[in-house]
Design a protein around this motif. Structure first.
Motif, short mmCIF file in Angstrom:
data_model
loop_
_atom_site.label_atom_id
_atom_site.label_comp_id
_atom_site.label_asym_id
_atom_site.label_seq_id
_atom_site.Cartn_x
_atom_site.Cartn_y
_atom_site.Cartn_z
N ALA B 38 47.28 36.70 27.12
CA ALA B 38 46.81 38.18 28.23
C ALA B 38 47.70 38.86 27.67
O ALA B 38 47.77 40.28 28.11
CB ALA B 38 47.43 37.92 29.92
N PHE B 41 46.18 40.90 24.93
CA PHE B 41 45.53 42.03 25.77
C PHE B 41 46.16 43.26 25.96
O PHE B 41 45.28 44.51 25.12
CB PHE B 41 44.13 40.94 26.72
CG PHE B 41 43.89 42.20 27.40
CD1 PHE B 41 42.39 41.88 27.41
CD2 PHE B 41 43.76 43.25 28.67
CE1 PHE B 41 41.13 42.78 27.99
CE2 PHE B 41 42.82 43.87 28.86
CZ PHE B 41 41.48 44.16 28.85
N ASP B 42 47.11 42.93 27.09
CA ASP B 42 47.95 43.96 27.31
C ASP B 42 48.24 44.80 26.18
O ASP B 42 48.06 46.08 25.63
CB ASP B 42 49.01 43.43 28.13
CG ASP B 42 49.09 43.24 29.47
OD1 ASP B 42 48.08 43.83 29.51
OD2 ASP B 42 49.43 42.44 30.08
N ARG B 44 47.76 44.68 22.63
CA ARG B 44 46.10 45.41 22.18
C ARG B 44 45.50 46.54 22.50
O ARG B 44 45.31 47.75 22.18
CB ARG B 44 44.42 44.97 21.81
CG ARG B 44 43.52 45.04 21.35
CD ARG B 44 42.73 44.36 21.13
NE ARG B 44 41.62 44.78 21.25
CZ ARG B 44 39.65 44.87 21.20
NH1 ARG B 44 39.75 43.45 21.49
NH2 ARG B 44 38.71 45.99 20.54
N LEU B 45 45.55 46.82 24.31
CA LEU B 45 45.18 48.05 24.89
C LEU B 45 45.99 49.10 24.56
O LEU B 45 45.65 50.43 24.59
CB LEU B 45 44.51 47.40 25.87
CG LEU B 45 44.13 48.42 27.31
CD1 LEU B 45 42.78 48.85 26.41
CD2 LEU B 45 43.76 48.17 28.63
N GLU B 48 45.58 50.75 21.00
CA GLU B 48 44.39 51.11 20.82
C GLU B 48 44.38 53.00 21.93
O GLU B 48 43.95 53.71 20.92
CB GLU B 48 43.37 50.27 20.68
CG GLU B 48 42.97 49.44 20.34
CD GLU B 48 41.84 48.40 20.29
OE1 GLU B 48 40.59 49.34 21.70
OE2 GLU B 48 41.68 47.64 19.41
N GLU B 49 45.25 52.48 22.51
CA GLU B 49 45.51 53.95 23.40
C GLU B 49 46.08 54.92 23.12
O GLU B 49 45.93 56.30 23.04
CB GLU B 49 45.50 53.33 24.95
CG GLU B 49 44.67 52.45 26.09
CD GLU B 49 43.21 53.67 26.43
OE1 GLU B 49 42.82 54.29 26.16
OE2 GLU B 49 43.14 52.53 27.02
N LEU B 113 47.62 53.19 31.66
CA LEU B 113 47.38 52.14 31.49
C LEU B 113 48.95 51.85 30.15
O LEU B 113 49.51 51.18 30.64
CB LEU B 113 45.89 51.61 30.84
CG LEU B 113 44.93 51.79 31.33
CD1 LEU B 113 44.01 51.60 31.07
CD2 LEU B 113 45.26 50.64 32.19
N LEU B 117 51.19 48.96 31.42
CA LEU B 117 51.07 47.40 30.50
C LEU B 117 52.29 47.08 29.74
O LEU B 117 52.74 45.84 29.08
CB LEU B 117 49.60 47.61 29.43
CG LEU B 117 48.31 47.38 30.40
CD1 LEU B 117 47.33 47.26 29.87
CD2 LEU B 117 48.44 46.49 30.87
#
Lengths: 110, 139
Positions: B38, B41-42, B44-45, B48-49, B113, B117
Protein backbone atom coordinates in the motif's frame (compact mmCIF):
# COMPACT_ATOMS: atom_id res chain seq x y z
CA UNK A 1 -4.56 -2.38 -20.84
CA UNK A 2 -7.51 -4.26 -22.29
CA UNK A 3 -11.24 -3.78 -22.01
CA UNK A 4 -13.65 -6.61 -22.79
CA UNK A 5 -17.25 -5.57 -23.24
CA UNK A 6 -20.19 -7.98 -23.07
CA UNK A 7 -23.95 -7.54 -22.92
CA UNK A 8 -25.98 -9.00 -20.07
CA UNK A 9 -29.75 -8.36 -20.27
CA UNK A 10 -29.29 -4.89 -21.73
CA UNK A 11 -26.42 -4.03 -19.40
CA UNK A 12 -22.98 -3.36 -20.90
CA UNK A 13 -20.41 -5.06 -18.69
CA UNK A 14 -16.89 -3.74 -19.25
CA UNK A 15 -14.02 -5.67 -17.70
CA UNK A 16 -10.87 -3.59 -17.56
CA UNK A 17 -7.52 -5.38 -17.27
CA UNK A 18 -4.51 -3.15 -16.63
CA UNK A 19 -3.81 0.36 -15.47
CA UNK A 20 -5.98 3.44 -16.00
CA UNK A 21 -3.43 6.23 -16.05
CA UNK A 22 -1.87 8.93 -18.20
CA UNK A 23 -0.54 6.27 -20.59
CA UNK A 24 -3.89 4.58 -21.20
CA UNK A 25 -6.40 7.41 -20.63
CA UNK A 26 -6.84 8.24 -24.33
CA UNK A 27 -7.40 4.60 -25.24
CA UNK A 28 -9.88 4.09 -22.39
CA UNK A 29 -11.84 7.15 -23.49
CA UNK A 30 -11.90 5.98 -27.11
CA UNK A 31 -13.27 2.56 -26.17
CA UNK A 32 -16.01 3.99 -23.97
CA UNK A 33 -16.90 6.63 -26.56
CA UNK A 34 -18.28 3.75 -28.65
CA UNK A 35 -20.77 2.91 -25.88
CA UNK A 36 -21.76 6.57 -25.75
CA UNK A 37 -22.26 6.68 -29.54
CA UNK A 38 -24.50 3.62 -29.24
CA UNK A 39 -26.39 5.37 -26.41
CA UNK A 40 -25.96 2.43 -24.04
CA UNK A 41 -28.01 3.21 -20.95
CA UNK A 42 -26.74 0.77 -18.32
CA UNK A 43 -23.00 0.38 -17.92
CA UNK A 44 -20.95 -1.57 -15.40
CA UNK A 45 -17.18 -1.15 -15.25
CA UNK A 46 -15.57 -4.11 -13.50
CA UNK A 47 -12.21 -2.94 -12.10
CA UNK A 48 -11.17 -6.18 -10.42
CA UNK A 49 -8.01 -6.32 -12.57
CA UNK A 50 -7.16 -2.63 -12.30
CA UNK A 51 -4.33 -2.30 -9.80
CA UNK A 52 -3.32 1.28 -10.55
CA UNK A 53 -5.18 4.50 -11.30
CA UNK A 54 -3.66 7.99 -11.36
CA UNK A 55 -5.21 11.46 -11.53
CA UNK A 56 -5.52 11.20 -15.34
CA UNK A 57 -7.36 7.90 -14.88
CA UNK A 58 -9.71 9.48 -12.35
CA UNK A 59 -10.25 12.42 -14.73
CA UNK A 60 -11.09 10.01 -17.56
CA UNK A 61 -13.68 8.23 -15.40
CA UNK A 62 -15.20 11.59 -14.38
CA UNK A 63 -15.47 12.58 -18.08
CA UNK A 64 -17.15 9.26 -18.86
CA UNK A 65 -19.62 9.72 -16.03
CA UNK A 66 -20.49 13.23 -17.25
CA UNK A 67 -20.94 12.00 -20.83
CA UNK A 68 -23.14 9.08 -19.76
CA UNK A 69 -25.26 11.36 -17.59
CA UNK A 70 -25.85 13.74 -20.51
CA UNK A 71 -28.29 11.27 -22.06
CA UNK A 72 -29.51 9.68 -18.83
CA UNK A 73 -27.30 6.58 -18.82
CA UNK A 74 -26.30 5.04 -15.51
CA UNK A 75 -22.78 3.90 -14.65
CA UNK A 76 -21.72 1.59 -11.84
CA UNK A 77 -18.14 0.76 -10.82
CA UNK A 78 -17.50 -2.64 -9.22
CA UNK A 79 -14.70 -4.69 -7.61
CA UNK A 80 -12.29 -1.84 -6.92
CA UNK A 81 -9.11 -2.79 -5.07
CA UNK A 82 -8.71 -1.23 -1.64
CA UNK A 83 -6.06 1.18 -2.88
CA UNK A 84 -8.02 2.28 -5.95
CA UNK A 85 -11.14 2.68 -3.81
CA UNK A 86 -9.16 4.82 -1.36
CA UNK A 87 -8.36 7.26 -4.20
CA UNK A 88 -12.09 7.73 -4.81
CA UNK A 89 -12.53 8.36 -1.08
CA UNK A 90 -9.62 10.82 -0.78
CA UNK A 91 -10.82 12.82 -3.80
CA UNK A 92 -14.50 12.63 -2.69
CA UNK A 93 -15.36 11.06 -6.04
CA UNK A 94 -17.06 8.24 -4.13
CA UNK A 95 -19.98 10.65 -3.68
CA UNK A 96 -20.38 11.03 -7.45
CA UNK A 97 -19.95 7.43 -8.52
CA UNK A 98 -22.11 4.42 -7.77
CA UNK A 99 -19.46 2.06 -6.38
CA UNK A 100 -20.36 -1.53 -5.49
CA UNK A 101 -18.35 -4.49 -4.21
CA UNK A 102 -19.55 -7.12 -6.67
CA UNK A 103 -20.64 -7.24 -10.30
CA UNK A 104 -23.75 -9.27 -9.37
CA UNK A 105 -24.93 -6.48 -7.07
CA UNK A 106 -24.63 -3.98 -9.91
CA UNK A 107 -26.49 -6.21 -12.36
CA UNK A 108 -29.32 -6.70 -9.87
CA UNK A 109 -29.74 -3.05 -8.93
CA UNK A 110 -30.35 -1.31 -12.27
CA UNK B 1 20.16 -6.49 9.40
CA UNK B 2 19.98 -2.91 8.17
CA UNK B 3 20.15 -2.52 4.41
CA UNK B 4 22.48 -0.10 2.74
CA UNK B 5 21.29 3.46 2.25
CA UNK B 6 20.90 4.30 -1.42
CA UNK B 7 21.00 7.66 -3.20
CA UNK B 8 20.49 7.96 -6.93
CA UNK B 9 19.54 10.46 -9.57
CA UNK B 10 17.88 10.00 -12.97
CA UNK B 11 17.34 12.68 -15.63
CA UNK B 12 14.61 12.17 -18.19
CA UNK B 13 13.35 14.15 -21.17
CA UNK B 14 9.93 15.77 -20.92
CA UNK B 15 8.11 12.78 -22.34
CA UNK B 16 5.33 11.02 -20.45
CA UNK B 17 6.69 7.67 -21.68
CA UNK B 18 9.91 8.31 -19.72
CA UNK B 19 8.16 8.43 -16.34
CA UNK B 20 8.10 4.67 -15.93
CA UNK B 21 11.94 4.56 -16.06
CA UNK B 22 12.02 6.44 -12.77
CA UNK B 23 9.02 4.94 -11.00
CA UNK B 24 10.08 1.37 -11.87
CA UNK B 25 13.47 1.94 -10.23
CA UNK B 26 11.88 3.46 -7.13
CA UNK B 27 9.27 0.68 -6.86
CA UNK B 28 12.09 -1.87 -7.28
CA UNK B 29 14.05 -0.37 -4.38
CA UNK B 30 10.96 -0.41 -2.17
CA UNK B 31 10.13 -4.01 -3.07
CA UNK B 32 13.71 -5.08 -2.26
CA UNK B 33 13.13 -3.71 1.23
CA UNK B 34 9.80 -5.50 1.57
CA UNK B 35 7.95 -2.23 2.04
CA UNK B 36 4.19 -2.60 2.43
CA UNK B 37 2.45 -2.72 -0.97
CA UNK B 38 0.00 0.00 0.00
CA UNK B 39 2.90 2.35 0.73
CA UNK B 40 4.57 1.44 -2.56
CA UNK B 41 1.32 2.33 -4.36
CA UNK B 42 1.25 5.73 -2.61
CA UNK B 43 4.89 6.51 -3.37
CA UNK B 44 4.63 5.43 -7.01
CA UNK B 45 1.51 7.55 -7.51
CA UNK B 46 3.01 10.64 -5.85
CA UNK B 47 6.26 10.35 -7.83
CA UNK B 48 4.49 9.86 -11.15
CA UNK B 49 2.12 12.76 -10.45
CA UNK B 50 5.06 15.01 -9.51
CA UNK B 51 6.89 14.11 -12.73
CA UNK B 52 3.75 14.63 -14.83
CA UNK B 53 3.42 18.12 -13.31
CA UNK B 54 7.10 18.82 -14.02
CA UNK B 55 6.69 17.77 -17.66
CA UNK B 56 3.33 19.44 -18.31
CA UNK B 57 3.37 22.58 -16.17
CA UNK B 58 7.09 23.08 -15.56
CA UNK B 59 8.66 22.20 -18.89
CA UNK B 60 5.45 22.72 -20.93
CA UNK B 61 6.12 19.39 -22.66
CA UNK B 62 9.26 20.81 -24.31
CA UNK B 63 11.21 17.62 -25.00
CA UNK B 64 14.52 19.51 -25.01
CA UNK B 65 14.04 20.27 -21.31
CA UNK B 66 14.94 17.71 -18.67
CA UNK B 67 13.30 16.61 -15.45
CA UNK B 68 15.77 15.56 -12.77
CA UNK B 69 14.61 13.10 -10.15
CA UNK B 70 16.88 12.44 -7.14
CA UNK B 71 15.90 9.88 -4.58
CA UNK B 72 17.25 8.27 -1.46
CA UNK B 73 16.10 5.48 0.77
CA UNK B 74 17.15 4.29 4.21
CA UNK B 75 15.46 2.09 6.76
CA UNK B 76 13.13 4.86 7.90
CA UNK B 77 12.14 6.91 4.89
CA UNK B 78 12.17 7.50 1.17
CA UNK B 79 12.90 10.99 -0.09
CA UNK B 80 12.34 12.00 -3.69
CA UNK B 81 13.08 15.37 -5.29
CA UNK B 82 11.63 16.25 -8.70
CA UNK B 83 13.03 19.32 -10.44
CA UNK B 84 12.00 20.74 -13.80
CA UNK B 85 13.66 23.40 -15.95
CA UNK B 86 10.71 25.78 -15.98
CA UNK B 87 10.15 29.11 -14.31
CA UNK B 88 8.20 27.57 -11.43
CA UNK B 89 4.51 27.59 -10.62
CA UNK B 90 2.36 28.61 -7.70
CA UNK B 91 1.24 25.40 -6.03
CA UNK B 92 -0.86 27.39 -3.55
CA UNK B 93 -3.10 28.69 -6.33
CA UNK B 94 -4.57 25.28 -7.13
CA UNK B 95 -8.27 24.97 -6.25
CA UNK B 96 -9.31 22.20 -3.85
CA UNK B 97 -10.61 19.42 -6.16
CA UNK B 98 -12.80 17.99 -3.39
CA UNK B 99 -14.97 21.11 -3.04
CA UNK B 100 -18.47 20.61 -4.46
CA UNK B 101 -17.91 23.20 -7.21
CA UNK B 102 -14.71 21.46 -8.35
CA UNK B 103 -15.38 17.78 -7.83
CA UNK B 104 -16.70 17.27 -11.38
CA UNK B 105 -13.74 19.05 -12.95
CA UNK B 106 -11.49 16.91 -15.09
CA UNK B 107 -8.18 18.22 -13.78
CA UNK B 108 -6.51 19.37 -10.58
CA UNK B 109 -6.26 16.16 -8.56
CA UNK B 110 -2.55 15.40 -9.08
CA UNK B 111 -1.06 17.86 -6.57
CA UNK B 112 -3.89 17.17 -4.14
CA UNK B 113 -3.14 13.43 -4.20
CA UNK B 114 0.58 14.07 -3.64
CA UNK B 115 -0.26 16.12 -0.53
CA UNK B 116 -2.64 13.49 0.79
CA UNK B 117 -0.38 10.51 0.17
CA UNK B 118 3.03 11.79 1.28
CA UNK B 119 4.14 12.56 4.84
CA UNK B 120 6.04 15.75 3.99
CA UNK B 121 6.13 18.04 0.96
CA UNK B 122 8.62 20.87 0.45
CA UNK B 123 8.92 23.31 -2.45
CA UNK B 124 11.80 25.59 -3.33
CA UNK B 125 11.06 29.33 -3.54
CA UNK B 126 11.11 29.33 -7.34
CA UNK B 127 8.46 26.61 -7.48
CA UNK B 128 10.24 24.29 -9.90
CA UNK B 129 11.36 21.72 -7.33
CA UNK B 130 9.30 19.52 -5.03
CA UNK B 131 10.66 17.21 -2.35
CA UNK B 132 8.52 14.32 -1.18
CA UNK B 133 9.12 12.33 1.99
CA UNK B 134 7.39 9.11 2.98
CA UNK B 135 8.15 7.12 6.10
CA UNK B 136 8.34 3.43 5.30
CA UNK B 137 7.87 0.38 7.45
CA UNK B 138 8.55 -3.29 6.89
CA UNK B 139 5.78 -5.82 6.35
Amino acid sequence: MQIKISENNGISVCKVDGEIDINTAVEVKKIFDNLIKEKKEKIVINMEKVDYVDSSGLATLVELLKNFRKYGARLKLVSLSNKVKSLFEITKLEKLFDILDKEEEALNTF
Amino acid sequence: MAQQDIKESISITSDIKEIRKVSSRIVGLLMERMVDKALIFDIRLAVEEAIINAIEHGNKRNKRLKVKVSFGIDNERMEITVEDSGSGFDHKGIPDPTEDKNVLRSHGRGIYLIHRLMDRIEYNDKGNRIKLTKYIKKQ
